[in-house]
Structures are given as structure tokens and as C-alpha cells.
Design an enzyme around this catalytic site. Sequence first.
Site, mmCIF file in Angstrom:
data_model
loop_
_atom_site.group_PDB
_atom_site.id
_atom_site.type_symbol
_atom_site.label_atom_id
_atom_site.label_comp_id
_atom_site.label_asym_id
_atom_site.label_seq_id
_atom_site.Cartn_x
_atom_site.Cartn_y
_atom_site.Cartn_z
ATOM 1 N N LYS A 1 -9.177 -15.322 3.101
ATOM 2 C CA LYS A 1 -10.276 -15.003 2.227
ATOM 3 C C LYS A 1 -10.146 -15.757 0.964
ATOM 4 C CE LYS A 1 -10.836 -10.299 4.450
ATOM 5 N NZ LYS A 1 -10.449 -9.069 4.395
ATOM 6 N N ASP B 1 -16.137 -4.702 0.329
ATOM 7 C CA ASP B 1 -16.006 -4.390 1.786
ATOM 8 C C ASP B 1 -16.914 -3.637 2.192
ATOM 9 O OD1 ASP B 1 -13.954 -5.676 3.130
ATOM 10 O OD2 ASP B 1 -12.491 -4.501 2.231
ATOM 11 N N GLN C 1 -6.703 -4.736 1.410
ATOM 12 C CA GLN C 1 -6.745 -4.885 2.829
ATOM 13 C C GLN C 1 -6.265 -3.697 3.795
ATOM 14 O OE1 GLN C 1 -7.922 -7.822 4.055
ATOM 15 N NE2 GLN C 1 -7.358 -7.465 6.178
HETATM 16 N N1 GUN Z 1 -8.758 -4.936 7.988
HETATM 17 C C1 GUN Z 1 -9.483 -5.595 8.866
HETATM 18 N N2 GUN Z 1 -10.465 -5.941 8.566
HETATM 19 C C2 GUN Z 1 -10.818 -5.518 7.425
HETATM 20 C C3 GUN Z 1 -11.863 -6.033 6.405
HETATM 21 O O1 GUN Z 1 -13.024 -6.225 6.760
HETATM 22 N N3 GUN Z 1 -11.563 -5.223 5.176
HETATM 23 C C4 GUN Z 1 -10.324 -4.821 4.759
HETATM 24 N N4 GUN Z 1 -9.896 -4.638 3.453
HETATM 25 N N5 GUN Z 1 -9.146 -4.666 5.731
HETATM 26 C C5 GUN Z 1 -9.406 -5.089 6.974
#
Ligand code: GUN
Length: 299
Positions: A52, A119, A96
Site C-alpha cells: 500500500k 477502507d 490494517q
Molecule cells: N485485511 C485484509 N484486507 C484488508 C483491507 O482491505 N483493509 C484493512 N484495513 N485490513 C485488511
Amino acid sequence: MILIDGKQVASEIKAEISLEVNKIIKNGGKPPHLVAILVGHDGGSESYVNFKMKDCAEVGFESSLIRFEDDVTEKELLATIEKLNQDDNVDGFIAQLPLPSHIDENKVLEAIDPKKDVDGFHPTNVGKMMEGLPTFISATPLGIKILLKRYNIETSGKHCVVLGRSNIVGRPMSVLMSQKKINSTVTVLHSGSNNIKEMCASADILIVAIGKPGFVTADMVKKGAVVIDVGTSRIKSDKTKSGFKLAGDVDFENVAEKCSFITPVPGGVGPMTRLALLLNTLEAAKETQFVDVCCKDMI
Ligand code: GUN
């Protein structure tokens, strides 16, 4: 059979995002700024967050990583979120997942200002998405929606079967597919469903997000179906240097020849999920900086 090239589509849209960032800067604005909160040292989460951050750099965004050890308290996390909510220099941020079990994940997600919730996990944004109102849509469903559109895949009146009901993928995906612009008839299958094989075989569009490598076999797929594979399980392999490879939820080798369109793993949905977070961050910057960016054309 057409192989859906998520990597290529993501790379095209990233180039468009870079141009938008240049425009923002030219007009006196700041590069969009994404912050990620990472708790602990889970290998999967570490590598997702690293990607990311790398993606942000690629399109000219600013990015920051806030790290905590596994023993961080809920109070500390909530205080950090409050700071980020108030920080005018931060356009969007994510925590996350998963978080350690002593932390109430829902409490954390609900503490994020919905305007910075790139998100799309905050209940306010989930509710808006349910109602078809403009909001942040979670990354994987948004990425898949863009892929279907870019490949001109007919969705209206089609039977879409979504395998999996997670809050992150299956459930929001099923809502999007039933919305007016997409217009599919949707069935959601999950661990409590009967006749999974037969139901999958009746799908015109099959979206699989259950995290079970190779679960969907050729006898579960109708000839000419569109198959979207969200699975990214890390499994052992003696063919790679690392000794591991990414495996989708679909038995690609035997299913692909029956499909009209199919996403590979890797290179299908994964790059689009990463791209969608960038789009949401750009959209967030548009709101916080009152600049005119045109992400809607990319979607
Ligand atoms: N863990 C797995 N996929 C995601 C996501 O798209 N966003 C976040 N914040 N955590 C995750």
C-alpha cells in the site's frame, strides 16, 4: 476465454491517478496523504501494508506508517485514531486488519471519521453503500466492479453467485451487484448453504471469496460463465524460490477453459484491490482539500 488482466487495468488507472495528483499540486494543493496503522508483525499484514505504501509512492501520494507492537492497548489505538481524525494533513487512513484479539475491532473501525475511512468499513459508509449513496466502497468489491466495467461484461439480468459473506468482500460485493446500475440477480452462498455445487453451476457470474485454495472445480462452473477469484492463500510450492505461491479459490487449470472471462491469481483481483484504495484516497483528498479531481471517470 478471456483472461482478465487486473495488473494491466490497475496500471492504466494508476497512470490516470498520477495525472490527477499533478493537477492537484499545480492548483496549489497537497498530494493526497494515506496513513496506515499496523499492529504486530503478521507476515501477511506487513506485506499488504508495504504494498500500500509502495503504491502511494508510485502515484505521487504521501504515505505514513504508524506501527504498534501486539500489546498495544485499545485506548492507545483509539487515541491515535482521534489524532488522525483531527489532522488536516491526513486525507485518509486505515487500520490494517486483523487486530489482536484483546482489541475490539468494531470499536476501532467505528472510531475512524467516516470522511477519512478510505477502507469503507465504518458502519456509516457501509450503510451509505447499501443505499447506493456516494461513499467509500471497500477495496476488493470496488476493484471487481471496475474490472467488470472495463471488460464490458454484461451484468444486467445475470445471475451472480457470490461465494462467501465476509464484511470485507462477499457481503458488500453482493450488495453492489444487485444495485440498479449493475442490476444482477444475486445469490450469496456461505458455510451454512446447501447445494453449493449446483448453485455455483447456475451462475452467469461467479465471485469466489472463501479463502479455500482450489475450492471451485470445473463441475461447479457453467459453460461461458464469468469467474472472479478473490482467493489469495499462501501455499507451499517447490516451483518458487521462496517455497510458497499464491493460490486462488478456483481450480484455474480446469475451470478456465469453460469460462468466457476469468481472473488469474496472482494478477487478477489483487492489483485492483490495491488500486481501489488509491482511488478512495484520491476521493478523500478531493473532499478534504476541496479540489476538483475526476475519479468518477476512472470508475
Ligand atoms: N485485511 C485484509 N484486507 C484488508 C483491507 O482491505 N483493509 C484493512 N484495513 N485490513 C485488511
